[in-house]
Design a protein around this motif. Structure first.
Motif, short mmCIF file in Angstrom:
data_model
loop_
_atom_site.label_atom_id
_atom_site.label_comp_id
_atom_site.label_asym_id
_atom_site.label_seq_id
_atom_site.Cartn_x
_atom_site.Cartn_y
_atom_site.Cartn_z
N LEU A 1 0.83 -1.21 0.00
CA LEU A 1 0.00 0.00 0.00
C LEU A 1 0.86 1.26 0.00
O LEU A 1 0.58 2.21 -0.73
CB LEU A 1 -0.93 0.01 1.21
CG LEU A 1 -2.14 -0.92 1.11
CD1 LEU A 1 -2.86 -0.99 2.45
CD2 LEU A 1 -3.08 -0.47 0.02
N LEU A 2 1.92 1.27 0.80
CA LEU A 2 2.80 2.43 0.85
C LEU A 2 3.45 2.67 -0.51
O LEU A 2 3.41 3.78 -1.05
CB LEU A 2 3.86 2.26 1.93
CG LEU A 2 4.89 3.40 2.02
CD1 LEU A 2 4.20 4.71 2.40
CD2 LEU A 2 5.97 3.05 3.03
N PHE A 3 4.05 1.62 -1.07
CA PHE A 3 4.80 1.80 -2.31
C PHE A 3 3.90 1.82 -3.54
O PHE A 3 4.20 2.52 -4.50
CB PHE A 3 5.88 0.72 -2.43
CG PHE A 3 7.02 0.97 -1.50
CD1 PHE A 3 8.08 1.77 -1.87
CD2 PHE A 3 7.03 0.42 -0.22
CE1 PHE A 3 9.13 2.03 -0.99
CE2 PHE A 3 8.06 0.68 0.66
CZ PHE A 3 9.12 1.48 0.28
N GLY A 4 2.79 1.08 -3.50
CA GLY A 4 1.88 1.05 -4.65
C GLY A 4 0.93 2.22 -4.66
O GLY A 4 0.96 3.06 -5.56
N ALA A 5 0.09 2.31 -3.64
CA ALA A 5 -0.89 3.40 -3.58
C ALA A 5 -0.21 4.73 -3.28
O ALA A 5 -0.50 5.74 -3.92
CB ALA A 5 -1.97 3.10 -2.54
N GLY A 6 0.71 4.72 -2.29
CA GLY A 6 1.34 5.95 -1.86
C GLY A 6 2.32 6.53 -2.88
O GLY A 6 2.13 7.64 -3.38
N PHE A 7 3.37 5.77 -3.17
CA PHE A 7 4.44 6.32 -4.00
C PHE A 7 4.13 6.23 -5.50
O PHE A 7 4.38 7.18 -6.23
CB PHE A 7 5.77 5.64 -3.69
CG PHE A 7 6.24 5.85 -2.27
CD1 PHE A 7 5.92 7.00 -1.57
CD2 PHE A 7 6.97 4.88 -1.63
CE1 PHE A 7 6.34 7.19 -0.26
CE2 PHE A 7 7.41 5.07 -0.32
CZ PHE A 7 7.10 6.22 0.37
N ILE A 8 3.62 5.09 -5.95
CA ILE A 8 3.34 4.95 -7.39
C ILE A 8 2.06 5.70 -7.76
O ILE A 8 2.04 6.49 -8.71
CB ILE A 8 3.25 3.46 -7.79
CG1 ILE A 8 4.60 2.76 -7.57
CG2 ILE A 8 2.81 3.32 -9.25
CD1 ILE A 8 4.58 1.25 -7.71
N GLY A 9 0.97 5.45 -7.00
CA GLY A 9 -0.31 6.08 -7.32
C GLY A 9 -0.35 7.56 -7.01
O GLY A 9 -0.47 8.40 -7.90
N ASN B 1 12.28 11.48 -8.91
CA ASN B 1 11.39 10.44 -9.43
C ASN B 1 11.74 9.12 -8.76
O ASN B 1 12.77 8.52 -9.07
CB ASN B 1 11.53 10.34 -10.94
CG ASN B 1 10.55 9.37 -11.56
OD1 ASN B 1 10.00 8.51 -10.88
ND2 ASN B 1 10.34 9.49 -12.85
N GLY B 2 10.89 8.68 -7.86
CA GLY B 2 11.15 7.43 -7.14
C GLY B 2 10.32 6.26 -7.63
O GLY B 2 10.18 5.26 -6.92
N LEU B 3 9.77 6.37 -8.83
CA LEU B 3 8.87 5.32 -9.32
C LEU B 3 9.57 3.99 -9.53
O LEU B 3 9.01 2.94 -9.22
CB LEU B 3 8.19 5.77 -10.61
CG LEU B 3 7.14 6.86 -10.42
CD1 LEU B 3 6.62 7.35 -11.77
CD2 LEU B 3 6.00 6.36 -9.56
N GLU B 4 10.78 4.01 -10.04
CA GLU B 4 11.49 2.74 -10.28
C GLU B 4 11.76 2.01 -8.96
O GLU B 4 11.51 0.81 -8.84
CB GLU B 4 12.80 3.01 -11.02
CG GLU B 4 13.48 1.74 -11.49
CD GLU B 4 14.74 2.04 -12.29
OE1 GLU B 4 15.76 1.38 -12.02
OE2 GLU B 4 14.69 2.91 -13.18
N ALA B 5 12.24 2.73 -7.97
CA ALA B 5 12.49 2.12 -6.67
C ALA B 5 11.20 1.63 -6.03
O ALA B 5 11.15 0.53 -5.46
CB ALA B 5 13.20 3.12 -5.75
N ALA B 6 10.15 2.43 -6.11
CA ALA B 6 8.86 2.03 -5.53
C ALA B 6 8.32 0.78 -6.21
O ALA B 6 7.78 -0.12 -5.55
CB ALA B 6 7.85 3.18 -5.64
N THR B 7 8.49 0.70 -7.51
CA THR B 7 8.01 -0.47 -8.26
C THR B 7 8.77 -1.72 -7.83
O THR B 7 8.17 -2.79 -7.66
CB THR B 7 8.15 -0.24 -9.78
OG1 THR B 7 7.36 0.91 -10.13
CG2 THR B 7 7.68 -1.44 -10.57
#
Length: 166
Positions: free
Chosen positions: A114-122, A137-143
């Motif tokens: 939820l933190l990395f998917g909804a929070g950081f990616i979403g 841009n932290g999308l790669e790390a969050a993914t």
């Protein structure tokens, strides 16, 4: 069958422990080096390194008190997630409560997702257009963390040699 069960239980313990270690290091890092990711959160929420499209900029949060409150909430979530996952790994290693270990690990892994998917990616990636920023841009790390947690969630919820419920 017993060796497969033991191997899956060991895998669940070690993989849950791996995500627990990661979340612990992230939380400790954010607490002991507060300023580094504070700048990250501030830039993402302020949207000051995006394309600054007027149709999107109304979403920007520029009040540093709100930005810092969001960052503290993230750190609190990371810390609780780490504790839940550490408990899950410990329960797996005890080997006498797979149902509880599975449940606790599942909660912790879902918290990470939820933190990395909804929070950081979403929210960060789409709502605050983090994908537009070259520097923040932290999308790669969050993914990566989202996918790692998802794989571990699958392993944790594989049947470990116990009879089917229901």
């Amino acid at each position: 069958m017993a060796s497969t069960s033991r191997a899956l239980t060991t895998a669940a313990a070690l993989l849950t422990g791996t995500v627990a270690l990661y979340m612990t290091l992230v939380a400790v890092g954010n607490i002991t080096d507060f300023g580094t990711n504070q700048a990250f959160v501030r830039h993402v929420l302020a949207m000051d390194t995006t394309f600054e499209d007027p149709d999107l900029m109304w979403r920007a949060v520029t009040d540093t008190r709100l930005q810092d409150a969001a960052y503290v909430l993230v750190i609190a979530w990371e810390s609780v997630t780490a504790l839940v996952l550490l408990l899950g790994a410990w329960l797996w290693l005890r080997r006498n409560g797979r149902t509880r270990a599975r449940r606790v690990s599942t909660y912790g892994l879902l918290m990470a997702m939820l933190l990395f998917g909804a929070g950081f990616i979403g929210i960060g990636g789409e709502w605050f257009a983090m994908w537009q920023s070259e520097q923040w841009n932290g999308l790669e790390a969050a993914t990566r963390v989202f996918l790692m947690s998802g794989v571990v969630l699958i392993v944790v919820n594989l049947p470990h040699g116990e009879p089917a419920e229901g």
